[in-house]
Design a protein around this motif. Sequence first.
Motif, PDB file in Angstrom:
ATOM      1  N   VAL A   8       6.638  42.257  -1.929  1.00 18.35           N
ATOM      2  CA  VAL A   8       6.196  40.701  -1.477  1.00 18.35           C
ATOM      3  C   VAL A   8       7.352  39.982  -0.776  1.00 18.35           C
ATOM      4  CG1 VAL A   8       5.971  38.400  -2.662  1.00 18.35           C
ATOM      5  CG2 VAL A   8       4.591  40.550  -3.689  1.00 18.35           C
ATOM      6  N   LEU A  12       6.999  38.498   2.956  1.00 19.32           N
ATOM      7  CA  LEU A  12       7.290  36.972   3.174  1.00 19.32           C
ATOM      8  C   LEU A  12       8.321  37.025   4.203  1.00 19.32           C
ATOM      9  CD1 LEU A  12       7.541  33.952   2.506  1.00 19.32           C
ATOM     10  CD2 LEU A  12       9.428  34.496   0.652  1.00 19.32           C
ATOM     11  N   ASP A  54       2.744  25.301   5.740  1.00 21.96           N
ATOM     12  CA  ASP A  54       1.873  26.666   6.092  1.00 21.96           C
ATOM     13  C   ASP A  54       2.054  27.709   5.362  1.00 21.96           C
ATOM     14  OD1 ASP A  54       0.620  24.683   7.325  1.00 21.96           O
ATOM     15  OD2 ASP A  54       0.791  25.859   9.441  1.00 21.96           O
ATOM     16  N   ILE A  55       3.440  28.219   5.699  1.00 18.26           N
ATOM     17  CA  ILE A  55       3.919  29.500   4.833  1.00 18.26           C
ATOM     18  C   ILE A  55       4.384  29.217   3.373  1.00 18.26           C
ATOM     19  CG2 ILE A  55       5.760  31.368   4.836  1.00 18.26           C
ATOM     20  CD1 ILE A  55       5.629  31.308   7.820  1.00 18.26           C
ATOM     21  N   LEU A  60       9.471  27.411  -3.031  1.00 14.43           N
ATOM     22  CA  LEU A  60       9.804  28.919  -3.520  1.00 14.43           C
ATOM     23  C   LEU A  60      10.640  28.623  -4.995  1.00 14.43           C
ATOM     24  CD1 LEU A  60      10.576  30.818  -0.537  1.00 14.43           C
ATOM     25  CD2 LEU A  60       8.508  31.015  -2.033  1.00 14.43           C
ATOM     26  N   GLY A  67       3.424  22.299  -8.574  1.00 12.75           N
ATOM     27  CA  GLY A  67       2.888  22.661  -7.194  1.00 12.75           C
ATOM     28  C   GLY A  67       3.383  23.412  -6.457  1.00 12.75           C
ATOM     29  N   GLY A  68       4.635  24.118  -7.009  1.00  9.20           N
ATOM     30  CA  GLY A  68       5.541  25.037  -6.318  1.00  9.20           C
ATOM     31  C   GLY A  68       5.004  26.628  -6.570  1.00  9.20           C
ATOM     32  N   ALA A  69       5.706  27.384  -6.319  1.00 13.01           N
ATOM     33  CA  ALA A  69       5.484  28.880  -6.313  1.00 13.01           C
ATOM     34  C   ALA A  69       6.145  29.671  -7.364  1.00 13.01           C
ATOM     35  CB  ALA A  69       5.467  29.633  -5.037  1.00 13.01           C
ATOM     36  N   GLY A  74       6.136  37.018 -12.183  1.00 10.21           N
ATOM     37  CA  GLY A  74       5.917  37.625 -10.952  1.00 10.21           C
ATOM     38  C   GLY A  74       5.771  36.598  -9.923  1.00 10.21           C
ATOM     39  N   GLY A  75       6.083  35.292  -9.945  1.00 10.37           N
ATOM     40  CA  GLY A  75       6.020  34.237  -9.021  1.00 10.37           C
ATOM     41  C   GLY A  75       7.257  34.247  -8.190  1.00 10.37           C
ATOM     42  N   ALA A  76       7.326  33.114  -7.285  1.00 11.93           N
ATOM     43  CA  ALA A  76       8.612  33.051  -6.317  1.00 11.93           C
ATOM     44  C   ALA A  76       9.946  32.891  -7.435  1.00 11.93           C
ATOM     45  CB  ALA A  76       8.273  32.180  -5.537  1.00 11.93           C
ATOM     46  N   GLU A  80      13.333  35.360  -3.496  1.00  9.96           N
ATOM     47  CA  GLU A  80      12.473  35.110  -2.205  1.00  9.96           C
ATOM     48  C   GLU A  80      13.049  33.978  -1.365  1.00  9.96           C
ATOM     49  OE1 GLU A  80      11.098  35.411  -5.251  1.00  9.96           O
ATOM     50  OE2 GLU A  80       9.799  37.094  -4.809  1.00  9.96           O
TER      51      GLU A  80
ATOM     52  N   SER B 188       0.645  32.725   3.828  1.00  6.94           N
ATOM     53  CA  SER B 188       1.511  31.943   3.027  1.00  6.94           C
ATOM     54  C   SER B 188       2.098  32.662   2.080  1.00  6.94           C
ATOM     55  CB  SER B 188       0.758  30.670   2.802  1.00  6.94           C
ATOM     56  OG  SER B 188      -0.107  31.215   1.825  1.00  6.94           O
ATOM     57  N   PHE B 189       3.049  32.075   1.349  1.00 11.40           N
ATOM     58  CA  PHE B 189       3.604  32.991   0.259  1.00 11.40           C
ATOM     59  C   PHE B 189       2.462  33.129  -0.901  1.00 11.40           C
ATOM     60  CE2 PHE B 189       5.680  33.109  -3.909  1.00 11.40           C
ATOM     61  CZ  PHE B 189       6.355  34.218  -3.784  1.00 11.40           C
ATOM     62  N   ILE B 192       0.298  35.657   0.175  1.00 14.74           N
ATOM     63  CA  ILE B 192       0.866  37.099   0.065  1.00 14.74           C
ATOM     64  C   ILE B 192       0.679  37.375  -1.398  1.00 14.74           C
ATOM     65  CG2 ILE B 192       3.090  38.453  -0.271  1.00 14.74           C
ATOM     66  CD1 ILE B 192       3.798  36.457   2.424  1.00 14.74           C
TER      67      ILE B 192
END
Lengths: 392, 259
Positions: A8, A12, A54-55, A60, A67-69, A74-76, A80, B188-189, B192
């Motif tokens: 991953v 990224l 967009d990315i 992260l 609202g983040g990742a 297993g997330g960000a 990352e 996007s992350f 992915i």
Amino acid sequence: MTLLYTEVEEELRAAVRDLLADRCSSSAVLGRVESGVESGMPYDAELWKTLARDIGVAGLLVPEELGGAASGAGGASAREAAVVLEELGRAVAPVPYLSSAVLATQALLTAWGAAGGEVAGELLGRLAAGEATAALAVPFAASPYAPPAPAVSLSEDGTVTGTVGGVIGAEIADVLLVPVRLTRGTALCAVETSPAGTVQGAVRVAPVTSLDLTRPIATVSFASAPARVVATAGGPETPWVREALLRGAGLLASEQLGIAEWCLATTVAYVRERRQFARPVGSFQAVKHRLADLWLEIAGARAAARNAAARLAEAPVAGDITVAVAVAQAHCGAVAVHAAEECVQLHGGIGMTWEHPAHLYLKRAKADQIALGTPGDHREALAGPADLPAPV
Amino acid sequence: MNIVVCVKQVPDTATERKLRSEDKTLDRDAADGVVNELDEYAVEEALRLKEAHGGEVTVLSMGPAKATETIRKALAMGADKAVHLHDDALHGSDALGTSYAVSQALKKIGFDLVILGSESTDARTGMLAAMLAERLGAPQLTLASKVEIEGTAIRVERITDYGYDKVEASLPAVVSVVEKINEPRYPSFKGIMAAKKKPVETLGIADADIAADQVGLANSWSEVVDFAAAPPRAAGTVIKDEGDGGARAAEFLASKKFI
């Protein structure tokens, strides 16, 4: 715990690198530097929007619930974010990732984690979605081991007044996070730079002639600027600032790694191509041994930077991260500077040319070296945990 | 609407590409594999059509095991699922063999619209869309720079030497796109992460009803007899301006069809 890059992380990296290859070539960065001096906007807002929205790199470090990742499952995580910083360092990208998505975000995360504050949660949501950009109004050169006392005061009418120098990312920030002193204790305040109806001149960002042209510093002054209190602390300490500086320093090592890698790769490519005395200059031992030494230094820097990122990822809110961060910062800053110096030197005359990007990397590396604590600060911080007190 | 995008993994054009001396096929291990650039535009167009009209986007890729990297990128961009046509018997297939194998896989998957890049950066035949359409009995709309769908009608602006043609057909159809059509998004992350959970079905030649005697190097209709490294670039033509320099430069450009 493995320090190798996961699938991953590599994907990224590929996405970020593709974007930077398309939109952030060295000639684009040089152009931005030229126009930035005149327009007062050193950052590429469009590039930042694509990266952040967009990315999705702005979120992260922000938990999924806001609202983040980021998530434990297993997330960000900081790993990352570190990969993103490697790529941004490699391109000396003029985007406010470190100032907004790392430093300001970490300060808010600490405030949110401690008190679950509504303001912090709301701001983190906006930052994670890429709707807003923030900056932490603290000198970029501040050491995480001795954060400066707040220079701004909060009045009873909820406005802040004072001046902070050496701030990065303020030019493009929608929200400034300001540590303030209270009669008793400290607070972290959020000042919107452009809400409707703000008194003109309440917040002023004055550019300062900076060494690093791709991430210049500015002086930020507040004159009775309306502010919201994000968090408060009883003592003289500012825990949000300390945590942001420490974690920011840990991640800065990955940016320094990216700078060093670009410098080495570009120099190796150059010395293979440049011929002198009817052979490539890279075939001379005096040149190739210097580059081999640099490769070794960078291998060490990568281990230190990856270790710091992994420790930060394992301990997203608290935990003992000081040793990993201090080791990485004590080491990577000098490696990046050395790599950039070798890059300028081994490019010969071309390395001294304004139109060649080498100088951007040298300036960024030098500014990064003294940012968020000098290598000396970080070595001193290691003395205690490593049980090696300085001689009295 | 069921959209299938054909994507191909090709050696990175930025690196040195090689042919294997033993069977004169592309050495896919010698260079990094990347998504064929034009196929990214095809994926993007499929995603835009899906966003506008609903449906599902399936990625179809024929290639060796490492083509999964390419499939994952298309899934990270937003495609819903993927089919990987992977069988050692397919190695070395020429355009005819490839179009046969891909068309058999398409029949198995089912489609309303097939989108692909107009050519690959490695083989560069630019024939696959036409061959697929022929084999599938579907209309071919190649070199599309704009695609519009209304009900079962599909309208395409097709790039030509003199501008573009407006062509129309009814679904199901095969469309190939040029890079003018859109700006492919970056994965996007979250994309992915989501791609890791999306289904990738692997088909061998038996699973897709592909007859072994029609594919592979031995059954190719075209054969690579010999190959040699490209000669170093020769010196260009120098036009010395003797009053007619502009006209002669224009003549040269016209002879190369630039103007």
